[in-house]
Design an enzyme around this catalytic site. Structure first.
Site, PDB file in Angstrom:
ATOM      1  N   TYR A 156       0.838  -1.208   0.000  1.00  0.00           N
ATOM      2  CA  TYR A 156       0.000   0.000   0.000  1.00  0.00           C
ATOM      3  C   TYR A 156       0.870   1.254   0.000  1.00  0.00           C
ATOM      4  O   TYR A 156       0.567   2.235  -0.659  1.00  0.00           O
ATOM      5  CB  TYR A 156      -0.952  -0.027   1.189  1.00  0.00           C
ATOM      6  CG  TYR A 156      -2.209   0.777   0.986  1.00  0.00           C
ATOM      7  CD1 TYR A 156      -3.087   0.486  -0.062  1.00  0.00           C
ATOM      8  CD2 TYR A 156      -2.534   1.834   1.838  1.00  0.00           C
ATOM      9  CE1 TYR A 156      -4.238   1.229  -0.250  1.00  0.00           C
ATOM     10  CE2 TYR A 156      -3.688   2.571   1.652  1.00  0.00           C
ATOM     11  CZ  TYR A 156      -4.541   2.268   0.619  1.00  0.00           C
ATOM     12  OH  TYR A 156      -5.684   3.004   0.426  1.00  0.00           O
ATOM     13  N   LYS A 163      -3.445   8.604   2.215  1.00  0.00           N
ATOM     14  CA  LYS A 163      -4.678   8.484   3.000  1.00  0.00           C
ATOM     15  C   LYS A 163      -4.521   9.107   4.385  1.00  0.00           C
ATOM     16  O   LYS A 163      -5.467   9.690   4.929  1.00  0.00           O
ATOM     17  CB  LYS A 163      -5.091   7.017   3.126  1.00  0.00           C
ATOM     18  CG  LYS A 163      -5.553   6.378   1.825  1.00  0.00           C
ATOM     19  CD  LYS A 163      -6.804   7.040   1.255  1.00  0.00           C
ATOM     20  CE  LYS A 163      -7.361   6.262   0.082  1.00  0.00           C
ATOM     21  NZ  LYS A 163      -8.544   6.912  -0.533  1.00  0.00           N
TER      22      LYS A 163
END
Length: 254
Positions: A156, A163
């Site tokens: 990720y 995020k």
């Protein structure tokens, strides 16, 4: 059909296809009586979105990496639909190499692009919506995030950092827009098999791990995430401000 959102006009940004979380949110909001408006990035995405929506009048081109495009899109929205009651921001992007291997593989250009599209775009959308006087009183803004913002999720990497920035940005926006009667929140969605997820290396392992850690060993659905979105767009959520709301069947607990 319910009536939780009857009379409300909601702008949905980021529907890619029928499996996308944004479409799950849109479907539930429409069931609850909302009038929906959609943005698309380019002509290729417009074609797939039109097949889902079936009404070209409700589609507006908007590339969130361009301030001029956002401003033009919001001018069209206001001209066609007047003021609106909410915006659902479901847009994120990072170059594939930014998601692979070691975080030290991140590049300056890839990092900047991930933060621009995945994080800054939410702020830009809110900024121009306010400048265009597009939002009604008690309007609601919601964005989509993931627990990779607070945990080092495999494959990720840079998107997790983007995020994290998005969630911090959401809190500052909630503070400053609250004085104008606009509430801002984020939905931390569980792992769902979407086009975005399949771009992550070993995504099937991530999905299996997520399912096994759900409290009932059943993965969350886009409709369940959509239920939270509908709540946040409704007047029932007027006391919910600046929060990250998890909809992942308890995966984040373990």
């Amino acid at each position: 059909m319910g009536n939780l959102l009857e009379g409300k006009k909601i702008l949905v940004m980021g529907v890619a296809n029928r499996r996308s979380i944004a479409w799950g949110c849109a479907s539930v909001m429409q069931e609850q009586g909302a009038q929906l408006i959609y943005t698309y990035q380019n002509e290729r995405l417009k074609k797939s979105l039109l097949k889902l929506v079936g009404d070209e009048e409700r589609l507006v081109e908007c590339d969130v990496s361009s301030d001029e495009s956002i401003q033009a899109a919001f001018s069209i929205v206001k001209e066609r639909f007047g003021t609106i009651d909410g915006i659902v921001h479901a847009i994120a992007f990072a170059p594939k190499q930014e998601l692979e291997g070691n975080i030290l593989n991140s590049t300056r250009a890839g990092f900047a692009q991930a933060l621009d599209v995945s994080s800054y775009s939410f702020l830009a959308v809110a900024k121009f919506a306010v400048e265009k006087e597009l939002l009604n009183e008690n309007a609601s803004l919601a964005t989509l995030t993931y627990m990779g913002s607070t945990r080092a999720i495999p494959s990720y990497n840079t998107m997790g950092i983007a995020k994290a920035a998005l969630e911090a940005e959401m809190r500052y926006m909630a503070r400053d827009l609250g004085a104008q009667g606009i509430r801002v929140n984020a939905i931390s969605a569980g792992a769902v098999k979407t086009l975005a997820v399949t771009g992550i290396k070993d995504h099937s392992k991530l999905l299996d791990m997520s399912q096994n850690r759900a409290v009932d060993c059943v993965s969350v659905t886009t409709s369940q995430i959509g239920g939270m979105c509908a709540f946040l767009m409704s007047d029932l959520s007027t006391g919910v401000v600046g929060d990250v709301l998890y909809v992942d069947k308890g995966v984040h607990l373990i």
